[in-house]
Design an enzyme around this catalytic site. Sequence first.
Site, PDB file in Angstrom:
ATOM      1  N   ASP A  16       0.839  -1.200   0.000  1.00 28.48           N
ATOM      2  CA  ASP A  16       0.000   0.000   0.000  1.00 28.48           C
ATOM      3  C   ASP A  16       0.876   1.252   0.000  1.00 28.48           C
ATOM      4  O   ASP A  16       1.681   1.448   0.915  1.00 28.48           O
ATOM      5  CB  ASP A  16      -0.899  -0.007   1.244  1.00 28.48           C
TER       6      ASP A  16
ATOM      7  N   TYR B 248       2.682   9.891  -0.194  1.00 28.73           N
ATOM      8  CA  TYR B 248       3.765   9.265   0.582  1.00 28.73           C
ATOM      9  C   TYR B 248       5.119   9.549  -0.062  1.00 28.73           C
ATOM     10  O   TYR B 248       6.157   9.298   0.555  1.00 28.73           O
ATOM     11  CB  TYR B 248       3.575   7.744   0.676  1.00 28.73           C
TER      12      TYR B 248
ATOM     13  N   LYS C 119      -2.978   5.985  -4.148  1.00 34.20           N
ATOM     14  CA  LYS C 119      -4.082   6.877  -3.793  1.00 34.20           C
ATOM     15  C   LYS C 119      -3.904   8.245  -4.428  1.00 34.20           C
ATOM     16  O   LYS C 119      -2.785   8.763  -4.524  1.00 34.20           O
ATOM     17  CB  LYS C 119      -4.158   7.038  -2.265  1.00 34.20           C
TER      18      LYS C 119
ATOM     19  N   HIS D 160      -7.879   9.555  -1.669  1.00 37.99           N
ATOM     20  CA  HIS D 160      -7.156   9.540  -0.397  1.00 37.99           C
ATOM     21  C   HIS D 160      -7.865  10.356   0.689  1.00 37.99           C
ATOM     22  O   HIS D 160      -7.975   9.915   1.828  1.00 37.99           O
ATOM     23  CB  HIS D 160      -5.733  10.071  -0.625  1.00 37.99           C
TER      24      HIS D 160
ATOM     25  N   SER E 269       6.099  -1.390   9.245  1.00 34.16           N
ATOM     26  CA  SER E 269       7.324  -1.436  10.042  1.00 34.16           C
ATOM     27  C   SER E 269       8.511  -1.392   9.088  1.00 34.16           C
ATOM     28  O   SER E 269       8.392  -1.752   7.917  1.00 34.16           O
ATOM     29  CB  SER E 269       7.393  -2.716  10.889  1.00 34.16           C
ATOM     30  N   VAL E 270       9.653  -0.941   9.598  1.00 37.00           N
ATOM     31  CA  VAL E 270      10.884  -1.004   8.813  1.00 37.00           C
ATOM     32  C   VAL E 270      11.835  -2.043   9.404  1.00 37.00           C
ATOM     33  O   VAL E 270      12.963  -2.186   8.935  1.00 37.00           O
ATOM     34  CB  VAL E 270      11.576   0.381   8.746  1.00 37.00           C
TER      35      VAL E 270
ATOM     36  N   SER F 248       6.586 -10.817  11.767  1.00 33.75           N
ATOM     37  CA  SER F 248       5.625 -11.197  12.809  1.00 33.75           C
ATOM     38  C   SER F 248       4.234 -10.658  12.523  1.00 33.75           C
ATOM     39  O   SER F 248       3.222 -11.305  12.854  1.00 33.75           O
ATOM     40  CB  SER F 248       6.108 -10.725  14.184  1.00 33.75           C
ATOM     41  N   ASN F 249       4.138  -9.495  11.881  1.00 31.01           N
ATOM     42  CA  ASN F 249       2.817  -8.922  11.584  1.00 31.01           C
ATOM     43  C   ASN F 249       2.034  -9.752  10.576  1.00 31.01           C
ATOM     44  O   ASN F 249       0.812  -9.610  10.478  1.00 31.01           O
ATOM     45  CB  ASN F 249       2.974  -7.493  11.053  1.00 31.01           C
TER      46      ASN F 249
END
Length: 288
Positions: free
Chosen positions: A47, A52, A77, A110, A232-233, A240-241
């Site tokens: 995404d 961004y 978006k 957006h 996350s970076v 884990s996500n």
Amino acid sequence: MTNQPTIHLNDGHDIPAVGFGTFQIPSDGSTKQAVTAALDAGYRHIDTAVAYFNEAEVGQAIAASAVPRDQIWVTSKLWLQDYGYEAAKRAIDTSLTKLDLDYLDLYLIHQPYGDVPGAWRAMTEAQQAGKLKSIGVSNMTPKIWQQFVPDFTVKPAVNQVEFNPTFQQRPLRDLMAADDVKLEAWAPLGQGNQDLLQNPVVTALAAKYGKDVGQIILRFENQLGVVVLPKSVHAARIKSNLDIFDFTLTAEEMQQLAALDTGKGRHDPDAPGVQDMLLGAFDVHAND
């Protein structure tokens, strides 16, 4: 893990249930590195957005990946400065160029202000032309939804909004259900909300299932039918996500987590001045 579950959309497409969010990941090589790590970990849903400022790096990571393009769901978006029919047509082509893609799997309005109808018309035409597979909206409250969506000739496939156990968007979900519109969650982990992450209900379930609190929260949302977009970076957290499909919360546990809802989020799209604030915060044509 590559065979993650999908959620069926009202336009016939199936969206991967967990996506990788890229908001606030810089375009200094960090986005390409993070998206590469996500694809390597098994994510098949990325995404991004014009605002961004990292579409190009998302595209670079996809191009460099061994994963076939047709196995990666890519979302971008449209930003406020490109609302209106003609501007939106140009913006869609610009995003495809930056991403170096022939089509987008999902494209969203957006922020729902200004000439939304004109932008939506351009998006429906781009969908008919094959440039966009699915189209949707973002940050639409029930009030904003009622302002625009009843007049849309094509109903949105998704509405991407703030969503987590403390802000469960129940009135909005009831409204969207009439057209089988799916909810996508930005800030699915509450953007570091310690009251949520340290909540005794959440921590007790994490201990029971041998999971971290983030995995419990994401699984709760997934079992509600919500598409989640954790960001996350960090490679371990990225992995884990996604690792939330080897356990199932019971109906009672779902009720316990549902009871954490406060009905309030951090962002209120209905508040006065939001459109002007957002226009001033992001100028997507600054470097044109």
